[in-house]
Design a protein around this motif. Structure first.
Motif, short mmCIF file in Angstrom:
data_model
loop_
_atom_site.label_atom_id
_atom_site.label_comp_id
_atom_site.label_asym_id
_atom_site.label_seq_id
_atom_site.Cartn_x
_atom_site.Cartn_y
_atom_site.Cartn_z
N GLU A 42 -3.94 19.36 -8.86
CA GLU A 42 -4.20 17.93 -9.02
C GLU A 42 -2.94 17.15 -9.40
N HIS A 43 -2.05 17.78 -10.17
CA HIS A 43 -0.82 17.11 -10.55
C HIS A 43 0.06 16.85 -9.32
N PHE A 44 0.14 17.84 -8.44
CA PHE A 44 0.92 17.66 -7.21
C PHE A 44 0.30 16.58 -6.33
N LEU A 45 -1.02 16.60 -6.19
CA LEU A 45 -1.69 15.60 -5.37
C LEU A 45 -1.55 14.22 -5.98
N ALA A 46 -1.62 14.13 -7.31
CA ALA A 46 -1.43 12.84 -7.97
C ALA A 46 -0.03 12.29 -7.66
N SER A 47 0.96 13.17 -7.64
CA SER A 47 2.32 12.73 -7.35
C SER A 47 2.45 12.17 -5.93
N THR A 48 1.71 12.74 -4.98
CA THR A 48 1.77 12.21 -3.62
C THR A 48 1.25 10.78 -3.57
N ILE A 49 0.28 10.47 -4.42
CA ILE A 49 -0.26 9.11 -4.48
C ILE A 49 0.68 8.18 -5.24
N LEU A 50 1.17 8.65 -6.38
CA LEU A 50 2.00 7.81 -7.23
C LEU A 50 3.35 7.48 -6.60
N ALA A 51 3.84 8.34 -5.71
CA ALA A 51 5.15 8.12 -5.09
C ALA A 51 5.09 7.13 -3.92
N ARG A 52 3.93 6.84 -3.41
CA ARG A 52 3.81 6.03 -2.19
C ARG A 52 4.51 4.68 -2.29
N PRO A 53 4.38 3.91 -3.37
CA PRO A 53 5.07 2.61 -3.41
C PRO A 53 6.59 2.74 -3.25
N VAL A 54 7.16 3.82 -3.76
CA VAL A 54 8.61 4.01 -3.62
C VAL A 54 8.96 4.28 -2.16
N PHE A 55 8.17 5.11 -1.49
CA PHE A 55 8.41 5.36 -0.07
C PHE A 55 8.23 4.09 0.75
N ASP A 56 7.21 3.30 0.41
CA ASP A 56 6.99 2.03 1.11
C ASP A 56 8.21 1.12 0.96
N PRO A 94 16.42 9.95 1.34
CA PRO A 94 17.32 9.62 2.45
C PRO A 94 16.66 9.75 3.83
N LEU A 95 15.70 10.66 3.96
CA LEU A 95 15.00 10.78 5.24
C LEU A 95 14.16 9.54 5.53
N VAL A 96 13.46 9.02 4.52
CA VAL A 96 12.66 7.82 4.73
C VAL A 96 13.56 6.61 4.97
N LEU A 97 14.64 6.50 4.20
CA LEU A 97 15.59 5.40 4.42
C LEU A 97 16.19 5.45 5.82
N GLY A 98 16.56 6.65 6.24
CA GLY A 98 17.23 6.80 7.54
C GLY A 98 16.30 7.02 8.71
N GLY A 99 15.06 7.39 8.43
CA GLY A 99 14.07 7.61 9.48
C GLY A 99 13.98 9.05 9.93
N ASP A 100 15.13 9.67 10.16
CA ASP A 100 15.17 11.05 10.63
C ASP A 100 16.41 11.72 10.07
N ILE A 101 16.72 12.93 10.53
CA ILE A 101 17.85 13.65 9.97
C ILE A 101 19.17 12.94 10.24
N GLU A 102 19.37 12.44 11.44
CA GLU A 102 20.61 11.72 11.74
C GLU A 102 20.77 10.51 10.84
N GLY A 103 19.67 9.79 10.64
CA GLY A 103 19.72 8.63 9.76
C GLY A 103 19.98 9.03 8.33
N ALA A 104 19.38 10.13 7.89
CA ALA A 104 19.60 10.61 6.52
C ALA A 104 21.05 10.99 6.30
N ARG A 105 21.68 11.56 7.31
CA ARG A 105 23.10 11.92 7.18
C ARG A 105 23.94 10.66 6.95
N ARG A 106 23.62 9.58 7.64
CA ARG A 106 24.35 8.34 7.45
C ARG A 106 24.12 7.78 6.04
N VAL A 107 22.88 7.86 5.58
CA VAL A 107 22.56 7.39 4.24
C VAL A 107 23.36 8.16 3.19
#
Length: 274
Positions: A42-56, A94-107
């Motif tokens: 439940e702690h891991f699943l709670a983290s997936t919910i709590l982290a969403r605003p940061v990913f957004d 960095p993956l979310v910021l960049g979109g994919d691995i190439e983007g993450a490398r730039r980030v």
């Protein structure tokens, strides 16, 4: 009927965190069939919910890598299960910021000193183990001064940690294991068992540095050999899982890389619910 994987970056990151922890059995780690005393599914699943605003925020408005990692740690500190995804955030942001691995490398290449300072603030909010040889102690204010004096970017911090930490090493090798994990997921096919198979493939070939920090490199290498025995048919997976749980041997770094690999694979059309 064709099933569509999540297309939103933030949603893919959230799905990746959820899918990794629910997959079973992944030797030694919390999953849908067993918990640890202080940290439960439940702690891991709670983290997936709590982290969403940061990913957004990372997807919609961008932002600084270091501050986003710090915000993700702060958001997921809202439960008593301790740190669940610090390593995953190091890869996912960095993956979310960049979109994919190439983007993450730039980030990664564009990080600066302030990212490094924010990252150390995030580190201070966790209970992540540090190697005995680390002289940049997250709990020592002098470390922040040293970072500024040396002009160290967050990419420099990761390069400094890379020899002892396989998650940090992803920043220096172009997310090589993340790419490999995504390829393994595609190769093993759709569905949750592909996650277990990819996890075992990585565990059988890479000594997990979280295990090494907690139990020593000898234990990490022995765990790697045991996983290889499972793949070769010489050891029962369930028995290996039970042994790891009993001894507190949890391959947390490979779990983090698996999450990043799932994120990438989902973006490439891998189906999670087949």
């Amino acid at each position: 009927m064709k099933k569509n994987p999540p297309t939103n970056r933030a949603e893919r990151a959230q799905f990746a965190m959820m899918l990794e922890v629910c997959a079973y059995p992944k030797p030694g780690n919390v999953d849908r069939c067993h918990d640890y005393a202080d940290t439960r599914l439940e702690h891991f699943l709670a983290s997936t919910i709590l982290a969403r605003p940061v990913f957004d925020a990372a997807e919609k408005t961008g932002g600084r890598v270091g501050s986003l990692i710090r915000e993700a740690v702060m958001a997921t500190n809202a439960h008593s299960g301790g740190n669940t995804h610090f390593g995953a955030f190091i890869l996912l942001v960095p993956l979310v910021l960049g979109g994919d691995i190439e983007g993450a490398r730039r980030v990664v290449a564009e990080t600066d000193i302030e990212d490094a300072i924010d990252f150390y603030a995030a580190f201070g909010l966790t209970e992540v183990r540090m190697g005995k040889s680390d002289d940049l102690d997250v709990n020592d204010p002098a470390s922040v001064a040293a970072i500024r004096e040396r002009g160290m970017t967050l990419a420099d911090i990761m390069a400094y940690s890379a020899p002892r930490d396989m998650v940090a090493r992803e920043w220096t090798n172009g997310f090589a294991l993340t790419r490999r994990c995504a390829d393994l997921l595609h190769a093993h096919g759709p569905g949750r068992q592909a996650i277990v198979a990819a996890f075992l493939d990585l565990l059988a070939t890479e000594p997990d540095t979280f295990i090494a920090k907690k139990h020593g490199m000898e234990t990490a290498e022995r765990t790697m050999r045991c996983a290889a025995d499972v793949l070769a048919g010489g050891r029962d997976l369930g028995a290996f899982d039970a042994e790891c749980v009993r001894e507190g041997i949890n391959p947390g770094s490979i779990a983090d890389i698996t999450i990043a690999g799932i994120y990438v694979a989902l973006g490439e059309g891998w189906q999670w619910d087949s």
